[in-house]
Enzyme design. Structure first.
Site, PDB file in Angstrom:
ATOM      1  N   THR A 189       0.846  -1.182   0.000  1.00 40.88           N
ATOM      2  CA  THR A 189       0.000   0.000   0.000  1.00 40.88           C
ATOM      3  C   THR A 189       0.876   1.224   0.000  1.00 40.88           C
ATOM      4  OG1 THR A 189      -1.758  -1.059   1.247  1.00 40.88           O
ATOM      5  CG2 THR A 189      -1.535   1.302   1.546  1.00 40.88           C
ATOM      6  N   ARG A 212     -13.446  -8.736   0.064  1.00 42.58           N
ATOM      7  CA  ARG A 212     -12.595  -8.459   1.234  1.00 42.58           C
ATOM      8  C   ARG A 212     -12.104  -6.996   1.208  1.00 42.58           C
ATOM      9  NH1 ARG A 212      -7.152  -6.475   2.090  1.00 42.58           N
ATOM     10  NH2 ARG A 212      -6.488  -7.236   4.108  1.00 42.58           N
ATOM     11  N   GLY A 252      -9.561  -4.325   3.346  1.00 44.95           N
ATOM     12  CA  GLY A 252      -8.514  -4.252   4.365  1.00 44.95           C
ATOM     13  C   GLY A 252      -8.631  -2.982   5.189  1.00 44.95           C
ATOM     14  N   THR A 273       0.682  -0.068   6.601  1.00 42.50           N
ATOM     15  CA  THR A 273       0.841  -0.978   5.476  1.00 42.50           C
ATOM     16  C   THR A 273       0.993  -2.387   6.047  1.00 42.50           C
ATOM     17  OG1 THR A 273       2.182  -1.474   3.528  1.00 42.50           O
ATOM     18  CG2 THR A 273       3.344  -0.562   5.410  1.00 42.50           C
ATOM     19  N   GLY A 274       0.618  -3.367   5.265  1.00 43.37           N
ATOM     20  CA  GLY A 274       0.739  -4.743   5.742  1.00 43.37           C
ATOM     21  C   GLY A 274      -0.611  -5.423   5.832  1.00 43.37           C
ATOM     22  N   GLY A 319      -3.923  -5.997   6.605  1.00 47.52           N
ATOM     23  CA  GLY A 319      -4.908  -5.023   7.049  1.00 47.52           C
ATOM     24  C   GLY A 319      -5.789  -5.498   8.186  1.00 47.52           C
TER      25      GLY A 319
END
Ligand code: SD4
Length: 341
Positions: free
Chosen positions: A201, A229, A231, A252-253, A255
């Protein structure tokens, strides 16, 4: 690519002119604001934040608004077909649909978001229109697309042949196993084979010459996610939060973990209590570990934050998280975020 020297000169001229402007002198009643009036800054996640920051700086360096800067900045990775985790060219969901999540927030606390938006590259610009033209904060799916088309966006195909190929390769096994940071390592190199996919992201925070902060966050989400889905990235407070009195944060990562801890809001509230940006990000990461001590060892989440004084910091679960900084002194700085593991 922007000519760096020319760029710095432009910025210097613009900000010294602004120091004499009526706006700067009105704000001069507040000493803190006077300092900030000369120090626009933009930061964003991952190595690809460098190019995004440069686009934002074209606006900030000329005295433009932080809201315009963050929108222009994150549009760069949204349009970059090499970037498989943001905008056009992003990997699709498991049914082959590219669905984008984005949100934007300004210094007055206004915000807008789109969730699972299809067929429009610049999800961030649609999110901004949601903020500015509707009484709502979030529009999702077909409603978001309908709103975008009504406002002049063209319907596009976002599934590029390479992403389609990767998706078809992934379908052979259909295993969902994100690989930590693989998107950053492969950025600008080869596209990932379909069995090596992940998430990523761009989150961006900017302070303009008037001392006001805005933020933006945009993503195609987890590659090969379940249809529908969502996040953290389009959720105000999770993927992004800005409070112009305190500062801002973005995530980021994975979610799901960020949503569970309302991560970006948490980081901002910790800064309000006196934590430095880095310490606040670290504490937010620790909350994730506390909730899932074992699982957190094998997933990535990173937070990036900046306070109103323009101090910034980051912290991640895993090593390899990077962020880019651009201000008067540095146009193309990449910093390695600290990590727990
Ligand atoms: C999500 N947080 O959809 C986004 C994906 C991502 O770095 O960042 N990744 O969960």
């Amino acid at each position: 690519m922007i000519n760096r020297r020319k760029f710095i000169q432009l910025g210097s001229l613009a900000t010294s002119a602004m120091a004499l402007s009526p706006i700067a002198s009105i704000q001069g009643k507040n000493r803190l604001h006077t300092v900030k009036a000369n120090q626009p800054i933009v930061i964003s996640t991952w190595d690809f934040g460098v190019a995004a920051n440069q686009a934002a700086w074209e606006i900030l360096g000329k005295g433009g608004k932080s809201l315009d800067a963050v929108e222009a900045g994150v549009k760069v990775p949204e349009a970059d077909l090499k970037n498989v985790t943001v905008g056009k060219g992003g990997y699709p969901d498991r049914d082959g649909h590219v669905t984008l999540d984005a949100c934007i927030m300004d210094s007055a606390g206004n915000c807008g978001a789109v969730l699972a938006l299809e067929h429009v590259t610049h999800a961030i610009s649609v999110a901004r229109l949601v903020m500015e033209k509707t009484p709502h904060v979030m529009l999702a799916g077909e409603g978001a697309l309908q709103f975008a088309l009504q406002n002049g966006f063209e319907k596009e195909n976002l599934l590029m042949p390479e992403s389609e190929k990767a998706w078809k390769e992934w379908l052979e096994k259909a295993e969902y196993k994100p690989i930590i940071n693989i998107e950053n390592e492969s950025f600008n190199k080869e596209r990932l084979p379909g069995n090596q996919y992940n998430h990523d992201t761009i989150g961006m925070l900017a302070i303009d010459a008037d001392g006001h902060m805005s933020g933006a966050c945009t993503t195609s989400g987890m590659a090969f996610k379940m249809r529908g889905r969502i996040g953290d990235s389009p959720i105000i407070g999770a993927g992004l939060y800005v409070d112009d009195e305190v500062g801002g944060a973005t995530a980021t990562g994975v979610g799901e973990e960020v949503v569970r801890t309302v991560g970006s809001f948490l980081v901002v509230e910790l800064m309000r209590q006196g934590y430095s940006p880095e310490a606040a990000c670290k504490e937010a990461v620790q909350r994730i570990i506390k909730k899932k001590p074992e699982a957190s060892k094998s997933l990535q989440v990173g937070f990036l934050a900046m306070n109103k004084q323009g101090e910034y910091g980051a912290y991640a679960l895993q090593g390899g998280f990077t962020f880019a900084v651009c201000d008067q002194q540095q146009q193309d700085l990449i910093i390695k975020g600290k990590s727990v593991y």
